[in-house]
Scaffold this motif. Structure first.
Motif, short mmCIF file in Angstrom:
data_model
loop_
_atom_site.label_atom_id
_atom_site.label_comp_id
_atom_site.label_asym_id
_atom_site.label_seq_id
_atom_site.Cartn_x
_atom_site.Cartn_y
_atom_site.Cartn_z
N UNK A 234 50.82 21.63 42.83
CA UNK A 234 51.29 20.92 44.01
C UNK A 234 50.70 21.52 45.28
N UNK B 296 60.45 22.97 49.03
CA UNK B 296 61.44 22.06 48.44
C UNK B 296 61.32 22.08 46.91
N UNK C 244 47.03 20.69 46.00
CA UNK C 244 46.66 19.31 46.30
C UNK C 244 47.13 18.86 47.68
N UNK C 245 47.70 19.78 48.46
CA UNK C 245 48.11 19.43 49.83
C UNK C 245 47.27 20.26 50.81
N UNK D 2 63.19 11.48 43.95
CA UNK D 2 62.92 12.65 44.81
C UNK D 2 61.48 13.11 44.63
N UNK D 3 61.04 13.23 43.37
CA UNK D 3 59.71 13.81 43.11
C UNK D 3 58.59 12.90 43.58
N UNK E 273 52.15 13.46 50.64
CA UNK E 273 51.20 14.31 51.37
C UNK E 273 50.05 14.78 50.48
N UNK E 274 50.11 14.49 49.19
CA UNK E 274 49.15 15.08 48.26
C UNK E 274 48.01 14.12 47.93
N UNK F 137 57.30 13.64 46.97
CA UNK F 137 56.38 14.77 47.10
C UNK F 137 54.93 14.30 47.22
N UNK G 83 62.11 16.59 53.16
CA UNK G 83 60.87 15.89 52.83
C UNK G 83 60.61 14.75 53.79
N UNK H 146 64.17 23.16 44.15
CA UNK H 146 64.58 22.23 43.10
C UNK H 146 64.49 22.91 41.74
N UNK I 111 52.68 21.20 56.14
CA UNK I 111 53.25 20.28 55.15
C UNK I 111 53.30 20.95 53.80
N UNK J 68 56.28 23.30 53.58
CA UNK J 68 57.57 22.61 53.49
C UNK J 68 57.76 22.00 52.10
N UNK J 69 56.73 21.30 51.61
CA UNK J 69 56.90 20.58 50.35
C UNK J 69 56.99 21.54 49.18
#
Lengths: 206, 224
Positions: free
Chosen positions: A122, A138, A125-126, B152-153, B159-160, B156, B222, A142, A131, A134-135
């Motif tokens: 994850x 989260x 890939x950002x 939720x997922x 932004x990717x 995500x 998010x 989780x 951002x 933050x992501x």
């Protein structure tokens, strides 16, 4: 200075495990793997919790320095988790005859590995730093909510060969005094190595 | 949408919007149903008319459902991004109404998936059903859990890049407890000799509730 002390401490621990620990009936010298396996597994869990704690701080304060520490904790956790998995699999082969048999503990550590892997997939890939912080924070939180289900609930429904944690439900300890002392010192050693790497100022930002 | 509208009405409006879009161009439901049909027919063709054991059947059902859901539910938010409507939604829709509206819509999609898949499953494979209530209860709780977590997922992914592959990677570890217990309970509903273990059903329900709460809290970070 700290590094030198830590280095000699670690050398002393290796020496202690190799010479002080007596072979155990039924297990022989295989028992020595435990003194590597338990500390690495413990640090993998500690790294996971610390990563989640710093993730929470990222969401509260929006500081990128917290994100750096959170991701570094996850990276170190991944390494320790791999070491714990491999040492556990070798121990399983030598005592129960198979490297892998989907024991509940193996399910748990496998999912922990998957979570770390997904976390870095994850992140990579950002592109935008804020951002990404933050992501991935989260996602880390989780995963932290899922973990108790895997650690405490699944072993109740599947049959397990894995021994209870050292202090089991009845509160008794099945170890010699010397073994307990060496084990506790090994845990402390692994924790110190982890924390030293985590808060190392010269480390490259991940 | 007016600012003072009640939260419940906001959720309904988001849900209505989703249904309207699907009605105009039924993309996601098409992917969902065709994906499950294809995978089932491939397995059925390969195996012929062999009789399969309950654990195998249960795993097969859940694997097909899981991957069909991934193929379709990944687009909960991506669709908005591709059409450019995400900006309007961010401006006017609060985090919670958007989350719950999309969640309800995904739940409807998954219910349709089950209504399609379960008859197909009984048609292709010889299954002896012992406990209908356990079977349906497991499917319902599994659908709720999948809808909550995948909604939720899928946020995500906004932004990717490499979005589709990433969704598979990030959702598998989070959904694994759900999948394991879904398979375990479905196996029990196909077997005559095992006593029903209600604790496992409670586990599934507890997992759903905890994940619903967590999603609601985390989605704020998010969305804004």
């Amino acid at each position: 200075m700290k590094d030198i002390v830590l280095f000699f401490y670690t050398v002393a621990m290796v020496w202690a495990v190799l010479t002080l620990i007596p072979p155990v009936a039924g297990l022989g010298n295989v028992v020595k793997i435990i003194f590597f396996h338990i500390p690495t597994a413990w640090v993998a869990v500690l790294a996971f919790l610390l990563s989640a704690y710093y993730a929470w701080r990222v969401l509260k304060s929006k500081q990128l320095s917290d994100d750096t520490i959170s991701s570094r904790a996850a990276g170190l956790g991944l390494i320790f988790c791999l070491l714990g998995t491999i040492s556990g699999a070798v121990f399983a082969k030598l005592t129960w005859g198979a490297y892998w048999n989907w024991d509940p503990r193996q399910i748990t550590i496998f999912v922990l590995l998957l979570i770390y892997g997904a976390y870095f997939a994850l992140r990579s890939s950002i592109q935008v730093k804020e951002v990404r912080a933050r992501i991935s924070a989260v996602y880390s939180l989780l995963a932290c909510v899922v973990m108790p289900f895997l650690v405490f609930v699944i072993p109740r429904f599947y049959f397990s060969l894995h021994p209870d944690p050292i202090i089991n439900r009845s509160g008794t300890i099945h170890m010699d005094n010397i073994m307990i002392i060496v084990l506790l010192l090994a845990l402390l050693d692994a924790t110190c190595i982890f924390l030293r790497c985590l808060y190392w100022k010269g480390a490259k930002k991940i | 949408m007016e600012i003072n509208t009640s939260p419940f009405r906001k959720v309904c409006l988001v849900l209505y919007k989703e249904i309207l879009i699907e009605y105009r161009s039924p993309q996601r439901i098409g992917v969902l149903l065709m994906f499950s049909l294809t995978t089932f027919s491939v397995v059925s063709m390969a195996l012929g008319s062999q009789s399969l054991t309950p654990p195998f059947l249960a795993s097969l059902l859940w694997i097909v459902v899981f991957f069909s859901a991934i193929a379709s539910l990944a687009h909960s938010f991506l669709q908005e991004q591709q059409t450019g409507t995400i900006y309007v939604l961010r401006l006017y829709g609060g985090a919670q109404p958007v989350l719950f509206g999309k969640l309800l819509y995904n739940l409807i999609l998954l219910t349709i998936l089950f209504l399609f898949v379960v008859p197909l499953f009984f048609m292709f494979f010889t299954v002896e059903m012992v406990d209908w209530e356990l079977f349906l209860g497991t499917l319902l709780l599994g659908a709720i859990g999948m809808a909550v977590l995948m909604t939720l997922l899928s946020a995500f992914l906004l932004a990717a890049h490499n979005q589709n592959a990433l969704f598979m990677v990030i959702s598998f570890p989070i959904l694994l407890p759900l999948l394991l217990f879904g398979i375990l309970l479905t196996t029990q509903s196909f077997q005559t000799d095992t006593a029903v273990n209600l604790k496992q059903l409670y586990f599934l329900a507890g997992y759903d509730v905890v994940m619903l709460g967590t999603s609601s809290v985390l989605f704020d970070y998010l969305w804004y």
